[in-house]
Write an enzyme that holds these catalytic residues in place. Sequence first.
Site, PDB file in Angstrom:
ATOM      1  N   TYR A 143      -5.788 -16.596   2.597  1.00 44.04           N
ATOM      2  CA  TYR A 143      -4.995 -16.882   3.797  1.00 44.04           C
ATOM      3  C   TYR A 143      -5.774 -17.684   4.833  1.00 44.04           C
ATOM      4  CZ  TYR A 143      -1.337 -13.708   2.272  1.00 44.04           C
ATOM      5  OH  TYR A 143      -0.316 -13.123   1.580  1.00 44.04           O
ATOM      6  N   LYS A 198     -10.810  -6.603  -6.840  1.00 38.23           N
ATOM      7  CA  LYS A 198     -10.714  -7.024  -8.245  1.00 38.23           C
ATOM      8  C   LYS A 198     -12.095  -7.599  -8.607  1.00 38.23           C
ATOM      9  CE  LYS A 198      -8.081  -7.870 -11.873  1.00 38.23           C
ATOM     10  NZ  LYS A 198      -7.565  -6.826 -12.742  1.00 38.23           N
ATOM     11  N   ASP A 239      -4.973  -3.627  -9.506  1.00 47.12           N
ATOM     12  CA  ASP A 239      -3.880  -3.426 -10.472  1.00 47.12           C
ATOM     13  C   ASP A 239      -3.715  -1.935 -10.793  1.00 47.12           C
ATOM     14  OD1 ASP A 239      -6.403  -3.768 -11.521  1.00 47.12           O
ATOM     15  OD2 ASP A 239      -5.779  -4.929 -13.265  1.00 47.12           O
ATOM     16  N   ASP A 271      -1.614  -7.674   1.771  1.00 47.88           N
ATOM     17  CA  ASP A 271      -0.269  -8.149   2.092  1.00 47.88           C
ATOM     18  C   ASP A 271       0.725  -7.617   1.060  1.00 47.88           C
ATOM     19  OD1 ASP A 271       1.831  -9.492   3.160  1.00 47.88           O
ATOM     20  OD2 ASP A 271       1.215 -11.489   2.528  1.00 47.88           O
TER      21      ASP A 271
END
Length: 363
Positions: free
Chosen positions: A128, A195, A229, A253
């Site tokens: 972002y 991640k 995940d 988000d």
Amino acid sequence: MKHRITFIPGDGVGPELSDAAKRCIEAAAAAAGVEIEWDVFDAGIDVIEKYGTPLPEHVLASIKKNKVAIKGPITTPIGTGIRSVNVELRRALELYACLRPCRLYKGVRTRYDKVDIVIVRENTEDLYAGVEFDPNTPDCKKVIENINSLSKKQIRLDSAISIKPISKFGTERVVRFAFEYALKNNRKKVTCVHKANIMKATDGLFLATAREVAERYAGKIAFEDRLVDNLCMQLVQRPEEYDMLVFPNLYGDIVSDLCAGLVGGLGVAPGANIGDDAAVFEATHGSAPKYKGMNKVNPTALILSGVLMLRHIGEDKAAERLENAVKRVISDGKYVTYDLKAERNDPTAVGTREMAEAIIKAL
Ligand code: NAD
């Protein structure tokens, strides 16, 4: 006590939600002996013609002066090159921590019994950051050629590029914010979400920095980490196992909306963007343009953002009064908007204004 607060009504369903939230906040404040004065300013596409920008300097100046603002949602037009006012506000005011409490209130239509999760999302970095290169432009080609000369992995020349910067400085301050919030609000555990198995550089730095910060709170607040995940699956199966979650920007988000879904949808999910010098309170949802002017959507998310704002300015009594009134109206289930009814087209659903009036009566 008297407080001066900047108010940005927003666009789409923003003005009707803002009107409802403003009345509820004023009524709760007055009942607790608190006086609020608003500096009301517009921002977004509707002011571009007048000021040449969707975020005029006087709006920023007002928030800098008052240090606190509440805003309705603002539309970000797609494909026009106009930057998001929401993202720009966070950048200009260094509102580095996005706070999104997701609490299940009795009476809300949901599959779960108990959800009480606080999300803290980094707000200024990651994908972002807005460092992007359109495909087939000279700058993009230069970036790709440079990367290809430095890396064993090769990027195709016709690619578009979005850069994902994550810094130690940015991570440190947002993780510290999460732990300080945990201490002040009697939370027990912070889970760092990442991640890092795939993005070893960026997410690896986020995780390593979070671990360093967590050590300073050892014995007071528990710490663990999860792959994003895996976390998504676990949140759907066993949300009661999570307390506070801290994320880099993009995962935060996406998972914010997932958690909003766990507690009844976007209509009940409040939020705040907080920095060292200012704080802007707003719902998680957007401007829902298809419902604009219909007096239909749920004002709860913005009203609960007002509850967070009242707590932030130290007016806990007014905050508690307002939150309890919202709880009563939702658990009663009579004067609620369509999204809180068992059937979405239940003809007994009330409008935005009527739900706000019921909340004011329940104060
Ligand atoms: P949205 O959140 O505006 O709406 C998605 C759907 O969620 C709606 O169609 C509606 O079904 C439901 N919904 C949203 N708010 C609700 C409420 N208060 N009560 C009941 N149901 C509600 O998302 P979108 O359609 O993807 O985005 C619309 C615009 O809002 C876009 O321009 C986007 O950029 C902008 N946006 C702004 C903010 C912000 O101001 N902070 C945040 C997100 C999106």
